[in-house]
Write a protein that holds these residues in place. Sequence first.
Motif, PDB file in Angstrom:
ATOM      1  N   MET A   1       0.854  -1.187   0.000  1.00  0.00           N
ATOM      2  CA  MET A   1       0.000   0.000   0.000  1.00  0.00           C
ATOM      3  C   MET A   1       0.890   1.237   0.000  1.00  0.00           C
ATOM      4  O   MET A   1       1.814   1.321   0.806  1.00  0.00           O
ATOM      5  N   LEU A   9      -6.222   6.468   4.927  1.00  0.00           N
ATOM      6  CA  LEU A   9      -7.168   5.547   5.594  1.00  0.00           C
ATOM      7  C   LEU A   9      -7.052   5.660   7.114  1.00  0.00           C
ATOM      8  O   LEU A   9      -8.049   5.626   7.841  1.00  0.00           O
ATOM      9  N   SER A  13      -9.802   7.129   9.986  1.00  0.00           N
ATOM     10  CA  SER A  13     -10.162   6.368  11.187  1.00  0.00           C
ATOM     11  C   SER A  13      -9.986   7.209  12.446  1.00  0.00           C
ATOM     12  O   SER A  13     -10.844   7.211  13.331  1.00  0.00           O
ATOM     13  N   TYR A  53     -17.333   4.813   8.642  1.00  0.00           N
ATOM     14  CA  TYR A  53     -16.213   4.137   7.970  1.00  0.00           C
ATOM     15  C   TYR A  53     -16.650   2.745   7.529  1.00  0.00           C
ATOM     16  O   TYR A  53     -16.507   2.371   6.373  1.00  0.00           O
ATOM     17  N   GLU A  54     -17.182   1.978   8.489  1.00  0.00           N
ATOM     18  CA  GLU A  54     -17.638   0.619   8.195  1.00  0.00           C
ATOM     19  C   GLU A  54     -18.975   0.704   7.471  1.00  0.00           C
ATOM     20  O   GLU A  54     -19.834   1.483   7.863  1.00  0.00           O
ATOM     21  N   GLY A  55     -19.144  -0.104   6.419  1.00  0.00           N
ATOM     22  CA  GLY A  55     -20.380  -0.006   5.647  1.00  0.00           C
ATOM     23  C   GLY A  55     -21.024  -1.345   5.375  1.00  0.00           C
ATOM     24  O   GLY A  55     -20.446  -2.397   5.640  1.00  0.00           O
ATOM     25  N   SER A  58     -20.288  -5.962   3.099  1.00  0.00           N
ATOM     26  CA  SER A  58     -18.880  -6.361   3.174  1.00  0.00           C
ATOM     27  C   SER A  58     -18.726  -7.783   2.616  1.00  0.00           C
ATOM     28  O   SER A  58     -19.708  -8.505   2.466  1.00  0.00           O
ATOM     29  N   ILE A  59     -17.492  -8.152   2.360  1.00  0.00           N
ATOM     30  CA  ILE A  59     -17.240  -9.466   1.748  1.00  0.00           C
ATOM     31  C   ILE A  59     -17.658 -10.593   2.686  1.00  0.00           C
ATOM     32  O   ILE A  59     -18.378 -11.505   2.307  1.00  0.00           O
ATOM     33  N   SER A  60     -17.161 -10.542   3.910  1.00  0.00           N
ATOM     34  CA  SER A  60     -17.407 -11.673   4.804  1.00  0.00           C
ATOM     35  C   SER A  60     -18.144 -11.264   6.083  1.00  0.00           C
ATOM     36  O   SER A  60     -18.590 -12.125   6.819  1.00  0.00           O
ATOM     37  N   ARG A  61     -18.210  -9.970   6.349  1.00  0.00           N
ATOM     38  CA  ARG A  61     -18.862  -9.524   7.589  1.00  0.00           C
ATOM     39  C   ARG A  61     -20.341  -9.262   7.368  1.00  0.00           C
ATOM     40  O   ARG A  61     -20.772  -8.927   6.260  1.00  0.00           O
ATOM     41  N   ALA A 129     -12.849  -2.470  -0.705  1.00  0.00           N
ATOM     42  CA  ALA A 129     -12.320  -3.562   0.132  1.00  0.00           C
ATOM     43  C   ALA A 129     -12.336  -4.886  -0.637  1.00  0.00           C
ATOM     44  O   ALA A 129     -11.452  -5.720  -0.453  1.00  0.00           O
ATOM     45  N   PHE A 132      -9.365  -4.702  -2.660  1.00  0.00           N
ATOM     46  CA  PHE A 132      -8.164  -4.847  -1.820  1.00  0.00           C
ATOM     47  C   PHE A 132      -7.769  -6.323  -1.703  1.00  0.00           C
ATOM     48  O   PHE A 132      -6.585  -6.643  -1.593  1.00  0.00           O
ATOM     49  N   PHE A 136      -4.076  -6.763  -2.622  1.00  0.00           N
ATOM     50  CA  PHE A 136      -3.126  -6.963  -1.524  1.00  0.00           C
ATOM     51  C   PHE A 136      -2.960  -8.418  -1.086  1.00  0.00           C
ATOM     52  O   PHE A 136      -1.984  -8.750  -0.428  1.00  0.00           O
ATOM     53  N   PHE A 158      -8.933 -15.155   5.418  1.00  0.00           N
ATOM     54  CA  PHE A 158     -10.206 -14.870   6.099  1.00  0.00           C
ATOM     55  C   PHE A 158     -10.500 -15.849   7.230  1.00  0.00           C
ATOM     56  O   PHE A 158     -11.582 -15.817   7.789  1.00  0.00           O
TER      57      PHE A 158
END
Length: 319
Positions: A1, A9, A13, A53-55, A58-61, A129, A132, A136, A158
């Motif tokens: 990054m 970022l 936060s 910030y959190e929306g 999400s992929i796994s949440r 994300a 990412f 990444f 994950f």
Amino acid sequence: MAPTLGAFLAAYSIAFDGDAIAMQWSIGGPLLTNPASALLGVPQGDGYSHNNYEGDTSISRYDSYTNGGDAHSSSPTRFAYAYASGMKNDRYTMDTMSRLYAKNTHRSISQNAYYFAPLFSTTLVSPAAYNFVIAFMSNHSASNPGGYLDGVQFKTWFDMTGQYPNFKWQKGQERIPDNWYHRPSTDQYAINSVFADLIPEFVAYPDTFRFGGNTAGPNTYAGVDISNVTGGVYNSANLFDGDNFACFFFQTEQQAIPQMLKGGLNDVATATDLVLKYLGPFGSKLQCPQIGKYDNDALTKYTGYGYHPMAPKSGPKNC
Ligand code: HEM
């Protein structure tokens, strides 16, 4: 990054869910803050920064509202959707992620009465994300210098064990896979890379662009009228031409950030300056037309707008 992206970022936060005096933030639940700042209250950390910030999507949440305010615990079911997206070729790419994000937005809209996509947390951070993961988490080994993410590595990052579709997640066991090599430092991912990956995605899969939310229960999504909030400068037809989306984001954030920080724990001017210190250099390179006054009130009609769950007093679960 690229350090410029990491710093932006982190600054965001600190400004929204951290401590701008101590210059600290928590990636989990509430920050055990220094006594001087604690007088103002306890910053809730990234894990409880919903809509700031959190929306959603999400992929796994889980979506925050559908999981009693806990948006940081992983959902094995949700991860199974992600795993399935590249299972055929045992390869995960920007394209498999874009298609997955498009499908997941529909899941959120139909399952989450409070689904809400404000400009930063869900319009930008959520789909970024997903990207990412590829940017990444892909393995840049000698045999695949361009990067390759397979299913085993995806599961390791994950912290998912078991076989599709019966995965299990144990908090805090996420890790970097063995024999894994990061992207070359000569090819750092910067703020402009975020936009360079998102804009073609929004054009190719229009369902991945979400700025709006549900207004009266599941399946009542309505988008914000872009033309209305920018004094007619941008509209859905020209938003993704040239620098327009980056300009739209930069210009509206400049106006929205101080409005959003009001009522928070940090001094508004200090926290705004902190974010703009890292976003400003990116924005100043853009050639942007002047937009009208942006007002966050355009978002108040969305049911999820005022939903900002705090960590339970007993301490956040799994954080
Ligand atoms: C200062 C650096 C960073 C900050 C402040 C940060 C912050 C965040 C936040 C607030 C979220 C929640 C967004 C959501 O609701 O989906 C998130 C999600 C995520 N971030 Fe980061 N992030 C940083 C760096 C990174 C890096 C380096 C990676 C990749 C290795 C990464 C990968 C992800 C992924 C994959 C998710 C989605 C997780 C999921 O849905 O299960 N982030 N990040």
